[in-house]
Design a protein around this motif. Structure first.
Motif, mmCIF file in Angstrom:
data_model
loop_
_atom_site.group_PDB
_atom_site.id
_atom_site.type_symbol
_atom_site.label_atom_id
_atom_site.label_comp_id
_atom_site.label_asym_id
_atom_site.label_seq_id
_atom_site.Cartn_x
_atom_site.Cartn_y
_atom_site.Cartn_z
ATOM 1 N N SER A 1 -6.226 -7.519 0.040
ATOM 2 C CA SER A 1 -5.921 -6.513 1.199
ATOM 3 C C SER A 1 -4.564 -6.427 1.302
ATOM 4 O O SER A 1 -3.801 -5.549 2.079
ATOM 5 C CB SER A 1 -6.476 -7.004 2.461
ATOM 6 N N LYS B 1 -2.925 -3.082 0.206
ATOM 7 C CA LYS B 1 -2.625 -1.984 0.980
ATOM 8 C C LYS B 1 -1.810 -1.910 2.060
ATOM 9 O O LYS B 1 -1.014 -1.093 2.364
ATOM 10 C CB LYS B 1 -4.143 -1.617 1.600
ATOM 11 N N GLU B 2 -1.697 -3.205 2.640
ATOM 12 C CA GLU B 2 -0.618 -3.399 3.560
ATOM 13 C C GLU B 2 0.717 -2.895 3.125
ATOM 14 O O GLU B 2 1.515 -2.366 4.000
ATOM 15 C CB GLU B 2 -0.601 -4.938 4.132
ATOM 16 N N SER C 1 1.712 -1.379 0.623
ATOM 17 C CA SER C 1 2.052 0.009 0.129
ATOM 18 C C SER C 1 2.161 0.932 1.257
ATOM 19 O O SER C 1 2.616 1.979 1.213
ATOM 20 C CB SER C 1 0.536 0.479 -0.607
ATOM 21 N N ASN C 2 2.098 0.579 2.665
ATOM 22 C CA ASN C 2 2.584 1.245 3.691
ATOM 23 C C ASN C 2 4.278 1.308 3.675
ATOM 24 O O ASN C 2 4.882 1.908 4.247
ATOM 25 C CB ASN C 2 2.201 0.896 5.026
ATOM 26 N N SER D 1 -8.267 0.377 -6.572
ATOM 27 C CA SER D 1 -9.084 0.886 -5.346
ATOM 28 C C SER D 1 -8.205 0.053 -4.024
ATOM 29 O O SER D 1 -8.584 0.481 -2.942
ATOM 30 C CB SER D 1 -10.634 0.743 -5.467
ATOM 31 N N ALA D 2 -7.791 -1.009 -4.378
ATOM 32 C CA ALA D 2 -7.208 -1.794 -3.253
ATOM 33 C C ALA D 2 -5.726 -1.180 -2.918
ATOM 34 O O ALA D 2 -5.283 -1.590 -1.930
ATOM 35 C CB ALA D 2 -7.009 -3.205 -3.588
ATOM 36 N N GLY D 3 -5.417 -0.074 -3.692
ATOM 37 C CA GLY D 3 -3.978 0.441 -3.167
ATOM 38 C C GLY D 3 -2.997 0.465 -4.079
ATOM 39 O O GLY D 3 -1.918 0.775 -3.863
ATOM 40 N N GLN E 1 -0.240 1.249 -7.144
ATOM 41 C CA GLN E 1 -0.026 2.368 -7.822
ATOM 42 C C GLN E 1 0.247 2.054 -9.062
ATOM 43 O O GLN E 1 0.259 2.847 -9.826
ATOM 44 C CB GLN E 1 1.385 2.931 -7.006
ATOM 45 N N TRP F 1 -6.763 7.268 -11.364
ATOM 46 C CA TRP F 1 -6.269 7.084 -10.100
ATOM 47 C C TRP F 1 -4.808 7.563 -10.087
ATOM 48 O O TRP F 1 -4.212 7.357 -9.076
ATOM 49 C CB TRP F 1 -6.219 5.347 -9.593
#
Ligand code: XMP
Length: 220
Positions: free
Chosen positions: A54, A57-58, A60-61, A87-89, A91, A114
């Motif tokens: 997780s 994703k955090e 990647s903001n 899928s976890a974000g 790139q 993706w």
């Protein structure tokens, strides 16, 4: 796999932050403090094993995330791992090339779905890489080209090797770790042909990560 040399990463500062801290809070605070400076954040086993996927994703903001698990398995398993990471974000992902064409192509196939990047490890930055990797690094670059990877990872600790691998790599993106804590020079790595330098400890262990990152910017 079709060829997609270069990849999708934006090229502004040409700096990638290696965030090998072991807590989510520390990772987020360093990423926030240095926001706007790094073109990407690389996270690896230390942070993902401590805090789970997780964190991708955090972070990647704040900046695009490259997941550095140095993937090195059979094609089917590589496929599953890459799917989890994208899928976890993430790139981009970093995968080993030594496992061969089919394994690397499995990563590229997932990345394409993706719209992500695969960077293939060729010759690593530590001294031990001279034992097995360096003698076959040019062949691994050719494999990265054939498999359709976006780029390769090449050692900032040995700019002459970046130069040689650049000759083989054509338009592939070269990301290069080893600046700072491992003794590599940022300027030398970029001049030798690296598109991006990856910097870890000399930023995240600094008392003032933002100032340390800005000092690197001044060198470019
Ligand atoms: P430091 O703290 O030495 O961090 O600035 C460097 C980061 O880069 C990783 N590393 C590599 N990753 N191929 C890779 O894919 C390599 O050749 C290589 N050498 C170093 C290291 O794990 C750390 O995150």
């Amino acid at each position: 796999a079709t060829k997609r040399p270069g990849g999708i990463m934006k090229k502004n500062s040409r700096l990638i932050l290696a965030l090998d801290v072991e807590s989510r809070d520390k990772a987020n605070s360093i990423a926030s403090e240095t926001e706007g400076i790094f073109d990407a954040i690389k996270v690896g086993y230390p942070l993902m094993l401590s805090e789970g996927l997780s964190v991708i994703k955090e972070l990647s903001n704040i900046a695009p995330v490259i997941a550095d698990l140095k993937i090195a398995d059979i094609p089917n398993t590589n496929h599953l791992i890459c799917n989890r990471l994208f899928s976890a974000g993430a790139q981009g992902v970093i995968a080993h090339a030594f496992t061969g064409r089919d394994s690397l192509e499995a990563c590229v196939d997932v990345a394409k779905r993706w719209s992500g990047d695969v960077y293939a490890v060729t010759e690593m930055s530590h001294p031990g890489a001279l034992e097995f990797m360096a003698p076959v690094a040019e062949r691994m670059v050719m494999l990265a080209l054939v498999a359709g990877a976006s780029g390769i990872v090449a050692p900032a600790t040995r700019p002459e090797r970046i130069r040689a691998l650049r000759r083989a790599a054509g338009g592939l993106t070269i990301i290069s770790p080893g600046v700072g804590a491992q003794g590599g020079s940022l300027r030398d790595a970029l001049e030798a042909g690296a598109d991006y330098a990856i910097v870890g400890r000399s930023v995240y262990e600094s008392a003032n990560p933002r100032a340390a990152a800005e000092a690197l910017l001044d060198l470019i």
